[in-house]
Design an enzyme around this catalytic site. Sequence first.
Site, PDB file in Angstrom:
ATOM      1  N   LYS A  48     -24.859  16.791  12.110  1.00  0.00           N
ATOM      2  CA  LYS A  48     -25.318  16.550  10.738  1.00  0.00           C
ATOM      3  C   LYS A  48     -24.145  15.994   9.937  1.00  0.00           C
ATOM      4  O   LYS A  48     -23.150  16.689   9.720  1.00  0.00           O
ATOM      5  CB  LYS A  48     -25.835  17.868  10.164  1.00  0.00           C
ATOM      6  CG  LYS A  48     -26.539  17.792   8.836  1.00  0.00           C
ATOM      7  CD  LYS A  48     -27.056  19.188   8.499  1.00  0.00           C
ATOM      8  CE  LYS A  48     -27.743  19.246   7.153  1.00  0.00           C
ATOM      9  NZ  LYS A  48     -28.185  20.623   6.843  1.00  0.00           N
ATOM     10  N   GLY A  84     -31.552  15.323   2.901  1.00  0.00           N
ATOM     11  CA  GLY A  84     -30.772  15.265   1.675  1.00  0.00           C
ATOM     12  C   GLY A  84     -29.285  15.306   1.911  1.00  0.00           C
ATOM     13  O   GLY A  84     -28.500  14.774   1.132  1.00  0.00           O
ATOM     14  N   PHE A  85     -28.852  15.971   2.990  1.00  0.00           N
ATOM     15  CA  PHE A  85     -27.431  16.060   3.314  1.00  0.00           C
ATOM     16  C   PHE A  85     -26.919  14.745   3.883  1.00  0.00           C
ATOM     17  O   PHE A  85     -25.827  14.294   3.564  1.00  0.00           O
ATOM     18  CB  PHE A  85     -27.220  17.198   4.327  1.00  0.00           C
ATOM     19  CG  PHE A  85     -25.779  17.507   4.626  1.00  0.00           C
ATOM     20  CD1 PHE A  85     -25.107  18.476   3.896  1.00  0.00           C
ATOM     21  CD2 PHE A  85     -25.097  16.846   5.638  1.00  0.00           C
ATOM     22  CE1 PHE A  85     -23.781  18.771   4.171  1.00  0.00           C
ATOM     23  CE2 PHE A  85     -23.781  17.135   5.917  1.00  0.00           C
ATOM     24  CZ  PHE A  85     -23.116  18.099   5.186  1.00  0.00           C
ATOM     25  N   GLY A  86     -27.701  14.126   4.731  1.00  0.00           N
ATOM     26  CA  GLY A  86     -27.296  12.889   5.376  1.00  0.00           C
ATOM     27  C   GLY A  86     -27.986  12.732   6.713  1.00  0.00           C
ATOM     28  O   GLY A  86     -28.887  13.499   7.066  1.00  0.00           O
ATOM     29  N   PRO A  87     -27.578  11.742   7.519  1.00  0.00           N
ATOM     30  CA  PRO A  87     -28.214  11.506   8.810  1.00  0.00           C
ATOM     31  C   PRO A  87     -27.868  12.577   9.829  1.00  0.00           C
ATOM     32  O   PRO A  87     -26.820  13.229   9.744  1.00  0.00           O
ATOM     33  CB  PRO A  87     -27.651  10.142   9.234  1.00  0.00           C
ATOM     34  CG  PRO A  87     -26.339  10.053   8.539  1.00  0.00           C
ATOM     35  CD  PRO A  87     -26.511  10.755   7.227  1.00  0.00           C
ATOM     36  N   VAL A  88     -28.772  12.757  10.801  1.00  0.00           N
ATOM     37  CA  VAL A  88     -28.565  13.707  11.893  1.00  0.00           C
ATOM     38  C   VAL A  88     -28.649  12.944  13.205  1.00  0.00           C
ATOM     39  O   VAL A  88     -29.578  12.160  13.420  1.00  0.00           O
ATOM     40  CB  VAL A  88     -29.626  14.838  11.860  1.00  0.00           C
ATOM     41  CG1 VAL A  88     -29.372  15.828  12.988  1.00  0.00           C
ATOM     42  CG2 VAL A  88     -29.628  15.537  10.511  1.00  0.00           C
ATOM     43  N   ASP A 138     -34.524  27.194  -0.101  1.00  0.00           N
ATOM     44  CA  ASP A 138     -35.063  25.875   0.241  1.00  0.00           C
ATOM     45  C   ASP A 138     -35.900  25.945   1.514  1.00  0.00           C
ATOM     46  O   ASP A 138     -35.778  25.100   2.405  1.00  0.00           O
ATOM     47  CB  ASP A 138     -33.928  24.860   0.394  1.00  0.00           C
ATOM     48  CG  ASP A 138     -34.425  23.417   0.281  1.00  0.00           C
ATOM     49  OD1 ASP A 138     -35.529  23.210  -0.265  1.00  0.00           O
ATOM     50  OD2 ASP A 138     -33.723  22.500   0.739  1.00  0.00           O
TER      51      ASP A 138
END
Length: 849
Positions: free
Chosen positions: A537, A519-523, A662
């Site tokens: 991240k 959900g935050f973005g690509p890693v 979460d």
Amino acid sequence: MSLFLIDLIALFLLISPSFAVDSLNANQVIKDGDTIVSAGEMFELGFFSPPNSSNRYLGIWYKKMAAGTVVWVANRDLPISNTSGTFKVNSVGLLLLSCCGDTVIWSSTSSASVRYINPVAQLLDSGNFVVRDGNPTDETKSIWQSFDCPGDILLPGMKLGKDFVRGISRNLTSWKSPNDPSVGQHLIYVDTNGYPQVFILGQGSVIQVRFGPWVGIRFSGLPNEMPNPVYSVDFVINQKEVYYKYELKTTAIQMIRLKWDGSIIMYRWSSQSGDWFVFANGFLDLCSDYGQCGLYGSCNNNKTPSCSCLDGFEPKRPDEWDTADWSSGCQLKVPLDCDAAEDFWKVSGMKFPDTRKSWYNKSMTLGECEMACRKNCSCTAYANIDVRRGGSGCLLWFGELMDLKVCKESQDLYIRMPASLLKDDGFTASQSGFDKKMRLLTITLPISMVLLGGFLAAYVHNKKKKRSSTKRRGRRVHALDNKYSNAEKDDLDLNFISLSKVVKATNNFSIDNKLGEGGFGPVYKGVLESGQEVAVKKLSESSQQGYEEFYNEVVCVARLQHRNLVKLLGYCMDGDERILIYEYMSNKSLDLHLFGSTLSSCFYCAFYSIAVEVSDLPFIFILHETKSSMLKWPLRMDIIHGIAKGILYLHQDSRHRIIHRDLKASNILLDGNMNPKISDFGLAREFGGDQITDKTMKVVGTYGYISPEYAIHGRFSVKSDVFSFGVLVLEMVSGKKNRGYSHEDGNDSLLGHAWRLYREGKCMELMSPCLRNSCIVSEVERTIHVGLLCVQNLAQDRPTMSSVVMMLGGEGALPPPKQPAFFAGEGLPNSNPSLAGVDEATITMLEPR
């Protein structure tokens, strides 16, 4: 000759003890009436009854001197009513106290990630009862020790405080009465909110007494502890642990006891009188009561009345003060105003105020400390941390000052005051070079302004060219710097990593380096210049998460230190880029191991086994077990225990109580040794020390893991994380996702299916077939039982994480679980059916929570 040998052997067996005098081997049992004695005969362990009581307890007491004085009790709240008690250490290093047959009424805890060989329990002459690995190659390794579980007595060598790495909190709890060892109303513990100090709590968890903070040689407000010819004291503060400890320098016998009435006494044994005598008393005077004179009120035992307002302050409620009620405290005669002139009033011989709203730095000078306080409008006072050798370190207070007391020991406190008040007689403002600096500035400032003007025009020209591209960057960087605000940045020990270094480490965010996306973005996987592997991240432009989540994660993770929490190595902010750099977890996330295969993992296992049996064709050798099948039952248990200990640390033993909000399989990362580490703190919330629950209008988290009271009413607490953990446990056992699960016999969710099987006595049918050859049936059944306790519909019915850890590692009876949340069978009267659906999205909002 043979008869002589037989007689000799029989005599040897007759006189040989069944176990060593000071120790117990695995599965050796001591019964009521048997004892073990330390090597020097200082302490004895066995069953006892308090005076005027027939209840039996397992405890440790003095034997050689001060005979009979009990220093530790195992089953404080579960006494045995008869002499049927037995005690042993089992084959995995757990201490088990049983009665009436095989009913376990008390057990120790142990690390589930270690397998022990022939554990041995030994009583030491220090009074510590330890369980060690009996493996000859590692004889000194401690599995468990009674010093980590204090009762009402602190013996020499024991630690009072917190171990952040192991998740242990060592507190003293009083007896209920002089003859009743059950847990009483009083608690003494080390508080780590701000600069550490020691509190005694009374009935209703009300603060009764405060010791501290520690100023290098004593607790502020108490007489000097050092030098001392009889004992030495130490107060250790670092990232791994915070604790108070004392050690004896002589052969004296001494102990500190938190009595049933809340008083704390240091006793010393007198050989001449054959009795204990009071060496020191924690309640020295009336001014020892916490907050006796309220905010900004000073307590002085040599004055009548004992309470008065500090100079420049006046009572908030004069009518109450006239009746000797000082609880309302004092207030400044002229309120503080950051836009007006302010300075600091130096107060000597004063007990430092409550430090729960404070910040500290051990390396700063007093001058640097003053400047840090001046720059922050919320800073109300400052002082040196350590008063030795002229003073060192910096301690800043934020907010109003509480629990001030006049004391003889010389220690200086600098209180922020309006400059107008400091002009009055009786005040000594803090100079510390500040006025000299101001005079120097009046001379150098005009010259500097002339030189600065020459550069200003060029700067403005370049600024206009870059304004459109850097406007957002400036605002965000400035906001982050303001939130870290000098002191906090040092406290968090943040490591800023430039964007150029991040780009180089990830090969310009190459697709070949990409590990996944959330959900935050690509890693991405990266390698820093030092050669260290990292996980990078990167916030995606399309992400629903924003600055608040980024900041929240930086602050939360940087403050936390535990073996089961992922470690944040640094961060990067450059323009619109927001990047977090973590330690690299080579085995990625738990969900990939549990649910990652496109084929059913159990079908794949079965197919693999059948193929090997019936064919020798070469293609058979390219088949492998899925990641799910690699998670054998012992490893799954290790992971469950690790996650539980990480959550327990967040809820109870960290410096800041954290609700994760979460918890799910994809947020559990696995290192090279398959140790679990909780990650993704973007949605976490920090609770105050006495806060129990909170409410939000914006529900965040992942459907399938969020609790019903949170999903429906927006209420969340530590029990919300317990619910998520319970879902994780049932997923670990079954190998199935709760979200989207539907059993062939009905519309049950995974929780409902587990509940039906439990009620029908068929718990083992929930277990993944891949675990049949590696599982221990009793462990699986107990784990499912604990999981169902965690997912009960009502939050108050769910256990705390401390109870969960104990239940997972124990062998005693468990309470029956009640109906789980989102159970389709009977349904929930106020539930929202959509919450039991298959939506796998992480729900996040941009509004601050």
